[in-house]
Design a protein around this motif. Structure first.
Motif, PDB file in Angstrom:
ATOM      1  N   GLY A 367     -10.566  12.567  32.585  1.00 34.20           N
ATOM      2  CA  GLY A 367      -9.224  12.024  32.438  1.00 34.20           C
ATOM      3  C   GLY A 367      -8.366  12.183  33.677  1.00 34.20           C
ATOM      4  N   SER A 368      -8.842  12.945  34.670  1.00 29.77           N
ATOM      5  CA  SER A 368      -8.043  13.167  35.883  1.00 29.77           C
ATOM      6  C   SER A 368      -7.936  11.910  36.731  1.00 29.77           C
ATOM      7  N   LYS A 369      -8.718  10.889  36.437  1.00 21.08           N
ATOM      8  CA  LYS A 369      -8.647   9.638  37.220  1.00 21.08           C
ATOM      9  C   LYS A 369      -7.289   8.971  37.082  1.00 21.08           C
ATOM     10  N   ASP A 370      -6.570   9.327  36.006  1.00 20.11           N
ATOM     11  CA  ASP A 370      -5.252   8.730  35.784  1.00 20.11           C
ATOM     12  C   ASP A 370      -4.154   9.446  36.580  1.00 20.11           C
ATOM     13  N   CYS A 371      -4.520  10.531  37.254  1.00 19.93           N
ATOM     14  CA  CYS A 371      -3.533  11.258  38.063  1.00 19.93           C
ATOM     15  C   CYS A 371      -3.354  10.541  39.405  1.00 19.93           C
ATOM     16  N   GLY A 372      -2.113  10.474  39.888  1.00 16.11           N
ATOM     17  CA  GLY A 372      -1.837   9.706  41.104  1.00 16.11           C
ATOM     18  C   GLY A 372      -2.318  10.360  42.378  1.00 16.11           C
ATOM     19  N   SER A 373      -1.852  11.559  42.673  1.00 14.41           N
ATOM     20  CA  SER A 373      -2.176  12.209  43.945  1.00 14.41           C
ATOM     21  C   SER A 373      -3.490  12.969  43.870  1.00 14.41           C
ATOM     22  N   GLU A 374      -4.042  13.241  45.046  1.00 13.03           N
ATOM     23  CA  GLU A 374      -5.278  14.014  45.116  1.00 13.03           C
ATOM     24  C   GLU A 374      -5.058  15.427  44.595  1.00 13.03           C
ATOM     25  N   LEU A 375      -3.876  16.003  44.925  1.00 19.03           N
ATOM     26  CA  LEU A 375      -3.589  17.350  44.443  1.00 19.03           C
ATOM     27  C   LEU A 375      -3.572  17.383  42.915  1.00 19.03           C
ATOM     28  N   ALA A 376      -2.925  16.391  42.335  1.00 16.88           N
ATOM     29  CA  ALA A 376      -2.842  16.340  40.873  1.00 16.88           C
ATOM     30  C   ALA A 376      -4.237  16.213  40.249  1.00 16.88           C
ATOM     31  N   ALA A 432      -0.249  31.694  41.351  1.00 19.91           N
ATOM     32  CA  ALA A 432       0.960  31.289  40.623  1.00 19.91           C
ATOM     33  C   ALA A 432       0.584  30.449  39.398  1.00 19.91           C
ATOM     34  N   THR A 433       1.461  30.478  38.392  1.00 18.22           N
ATOM     35  CA  THR A 433       1.242  29.658  37.201  1.00 18.22           C
ATOM     36  C   THR A 433       1.526  28.198  37.530  1.00 18.22           C
ATOM     37  N   TYR A 434       0.674  27.319  36.989  1.00 18.92           N
ATOM     38  CA  TYR A 434       0.829  25.883  37.271  1.00 18.92           C
ATOM     39  C   TYR A 434       0.574  25.111  35.977  1.00 18.92           C
ATOM     40  N   THR A 435       1.411  24.116  35.710  1.00 13.26           N
ATOM     41  CA  THR A 435       1.248  23.269  34.528  1.00 13.26           C
ATOM     42  C   THR A 435       0.753  21.896  34.949  1.00 13.26           C
ATOM     43  N   ILE A 436      -0.350  21.471  34.357  1.00 19.85           N
ATOM     44  CA  ILE A 436      -0.910  20.151  34.673  1.00 19.85           C
ATOM     45  C   ILE A 436       0.085  19.084  34.239  1.00 19.85           C
ATOM     46  N   ASN A 437       0.334  18.106  35.109  1.00 17.55           N
ATOM     47  CA  ASN A 437       1.369  17.106  34.813  1.00 17.55           C
ATOM     48  C   ASN A 437       0.840  15.683  34.662  1.00 17.55           C
ATOM     49  N   CYS A 438      -0.476  15.545  34.510  1.00 23.08           N
ATOM     50  CA  CYS A 438      -1.036  14.191  34.348  1.00 23.08           C
ATOM     51  C   CYS A 438      -2.370  14.250  33.623  1.00 23.08           C
ATOM     52  N   GLY A 439      -2.846  13.079  33.203  1.00 21.03           N
ATOM     53  CA  GLY A 439      -4.168  12.980  32.575  1.00 21.03           C
ATOM     54  C   GLY A 439      -4.224  13.590  31.186  1.00 21.03           C
ATOM     55  N   LEU A 444      -1.074  21.535  29.994  1.00 18.31           N
ATOM     56  CA  LEU A 444      -1.831  22.791  29.940  1.00 18.31           C
ATOM     57  C   LEU A 444      -1.503  23.655  31.149  1.00 18.31           C
ATOM     58  N   SER A 445      -1.395  24.967  30.931  1.00 16.38           N
ATOM     59  CA  SER A 445      -1.069  25.903  32.001  1.00 16.38           C
ATOM     60  C   SER A 445      -2.339  26.527  32.575  1.00 16.38           C
ATOM     61  N   THR A 446      -2.301  26.808  33.892  1.00 19.63           N
ATOM     62  CA  THR A 446      -3.429  27.421  34.567  1.00 19.63           C
ATOM     63  C   THR A 446      -2.909  28.225  35.759  1.00 19.63           C
ATOM     64  N   LYS A 447      -3.815  28.673  36.619  1.00 19.79           N
ATOM     65  CA  LYS A 447      -3.446  29.431  37.814  1.00 19.79           C
ATOM     66  C   LYS A 447      -3.866  28.678  39.058  1.00 19.79           C
ATOM     67  N   VAL A 448      -3.040  28.764  40.097  1.00 19.64           N
ATOM     68  CA  VAL A 448      -3.347  28.133  41.380  1.00 19.64           C
ATOM     69  C   VAL A 448      -4.476  28.912  42.062  1.00 19.64           C
ATOM     70  N   ARG A 449      -5.502  28.167  42.505  1.00 22.77           N
ATOM     71  CA  ARG A 449      -6.582  28.784  43.276  1.00 22.77           C
ATOM     72  C   ARG A 449      -6.986  27.840  44.400  1.00 22.77           C
ATOM     73  N   TYR A 450      -7.330  28.412  45.543  1.00 31.38           N
ATOM     74  CA  TYR A 450      -7.692  27.596  46.687  1.00 31.38           C
ATOM     75  C   TYR A 450      -9.204  27.332  46.673  1.00 31.38           C
ATOM     76  N   ARG A 451      -9.539  26.177  47.190  1.00 28.13           N
ATOM     77  CA  ARG A 451     -10.963  25.850  47.359  1.00 28.13           C
ATOM     78  C   ARG A 451     -11.567  26.784  48.421  1.00 28.13           C
ATOM     79  N   ALA A 452     -12.750  27.294  48.151  1.00 32.03           N
ATOM     80  CA  ALA A 452     -13.417  28.184  49.105  1.00 32.03           C
ATOM     81  C   ALA A 452     -13.796  27.369  50.338  1.00 32.03           C
TER      82      ALA A 452
END
Length: 453
Positions: A367-376, A432-439, A444-452
């Motif tokens: 369902g993430s295909k409906d999100c606009g930006s790459e970050l989203a 940090a806490t992050y709430t998904i805003n699309c798709g 849903l809430s999650t945590k920010v993590r960087y790509r290795a």
């Protein structure tokens, strides 16, 4: 040898002497003959039959047996018990096939005569006697296939009549031989199908110690080849056409074809007709699986949801909802799949289904295909990864292969987390806490993590 004969003669003389002292005019001896003399003679013959058998004088024993059968067959069960022993010994000692057949005839006839005079015995009556005759027929005249079938069917019917149910062991022996006859082209497929249908009821509610006979019965049916989809369709198609609303007929056809894993259009038509007169969850489940196998997803979904409306057991509802979710995924209906998986999980929040979580994560990613930006888009993988981490320990208990797939999938999701650079420009700090805003994962809430890197 002379000493032995002398001893036997002396024993017989003592028996005769003892008998002569008895008053055979007493009514208790009436079953042994009409006159006191006849009664005395027949009682002595019974004693001598026992003695001659013990001393293996089978020819002489046969004379006493014939006397008892002719003069007083109703006098004693022991006449027949000893007669069986006698003729088994004669069968084993026969010097030709013709002689053996004569003795086998006599052995089987003994059971017929015993049935006539002792068929009403409370313990060893009709059901017992016919059971023993059927088994002896199989043992001593294995080539008489029609006669064996007839004797077993008669014995089974007698047990149902007398006891209300047949002995599972006897039924298993009968059916095994019937399937052998089908293999050897002696009986047709319908004979096997009808026999299976008629006798399966004898294995309901049996003791654990008798389960082996049920297994034998089912194994013989499956291995016979009589219950092939092609054979079953030939048998039932004209019958169903003639009586499309006959519930008993539809049940027989559907259950046998389902057991044979049929997926033909005829099977589905029978199933739909059967469901029409008996709309049960178990029938809908089978129809749904066949339609799913045939990639007719709309119909499969229809019957799964039909089953869901009729199912009240929480555990079964969870399973149904997971199946519905998987089916919706197959049809690319990810929103409907997410709804089904979440309903399954929410039935018992303290007992999550690893499989539902495993597929739910994949739906959110799809369902993430409906999100606009790459970050989203990439942020959805945080949620999907979290869900897989919950699913993996559950799957390790229930399905190790899927657990391995879930671990691999989690690693692949982690590899597409947002980069540190993307997060920096979006002012997102790791942890940090992050709430998904699309798709489909929106909210849903999650945590920010960087790509290795």
């Amino acid at each position: 040898m002379k000493a032995v004969k002398l001893f036997i003669g002396l024993a017989f003389a003592l028996v005769a002497g003892s008998a002569s002292a008895q008053d055979f005019s007493d009514p208790q001896y009436a079953k042994w003959g009409e006159t006191p003399e006849q009664r005395k003679d027949n009682i002595l013959a019974s004693t001598f039959l026992k003695e001659e058998l013990a001393n293996r004088n089978y020819n002489q024993a046969a004379k006493y047996l014939q006397q008892l059968l002719q003069n007083c067959p109703a006098a004693s069960e022991n006449t027949f018990v000893r007669g069986v022993t006698l003729y088994k010994q004669k069968v084993n000692r026969a010097k030709s096939l013709a002689e053996k057949n004569v003795y086998v005839d006599s052995l089987l006839l003994l059971y017929d005569i015993r049935l006539q005079y002792f068929g009403a015995h409370p313990k060893r009556g009709k059901a017992y006697i016919l059971d023993r005759k059927a088994r002896e027929h199989l043992t001593y005249r294995e080539g008489d296939r029609e006669g064996i079938r007839k004797d077993f069917e008669t014995a089974i019917a007698a047990q149902v009549e007398v006891n209300g149910a047949a002995d599972p062991e006897l039924v298993a022996i009968y059916f095994k031989n019937l399937c052998d006859d089908y293999t050897n082209d002696i009986v047709d497929a319908m004979t096997i199908v009808n026999a299976y249908d008629a006798n399966a009821k004898h294995f309901a509610n049996i003791d654990e110690s008798q389960k082996e006979f049920k297994n034998q019965f089912e194994t013989c049916f499956g291995a016979s080849g009589a219950a092939s989809c092609e054979n079953l369709q030939k048998i039932f198609e004209p019958k169903v056409a003639a009586a499309p609303n006959d519930e008993a007929l539809l049940a027989q056809a559907f259950q046998l074809m389902a057991k044979a894993n049929c997926e033909s259009d005829f099977f589905l038509s029978v199933g739909e007709m059967y469901y029409g007169v008996k709309p049960e969850s178990s029938i809908a489940m089978i129809l749904a699986q066949v339609y799913q196998n045939k990639k007719e997803f709309a119909k499969a979904n229809h019957y799964l949801r039909e089953a869901l409306t009729k199912e009240s057991v929480a555990e079964e509802r969870e399973k149904l909802l997971v199946r519905i979710g998987i089916l919706e995924m197959t049809a690319n209906n990810y929103a409907a799949a997410v709804k089904a998986f979440n309903e399954s999980i929410n039935i018992d929040e303290g007992d999550d289904d690893g499989l539902a979580l495993y597929f739910l994560a994949q739906c959110y990613v799809a369902g993430s295909k409906d999100c606009g930006s790459e970050l989203a888009k990439h942020s959805v993988y945080w949620v999907a990864y979290d869900i897989l981490q919950k699913a993996i320990p559950l799957l390790e208990v229930t399905d190790a292969a899927v657990a391995t797939n879930a671990k691999n999938l989690a690693n692949s999701y982690r590899s597409v987390f947002p980069t540190a650079e993307e997060c920096f420009f979006a002012e997102l700090k790791e942890g940090a806490t992050y709430t998904i805003n699309c798709g489909l994962a929106k909210g849903l809430s999650t945590k920010v993590r960087y790509r290795a890197q």
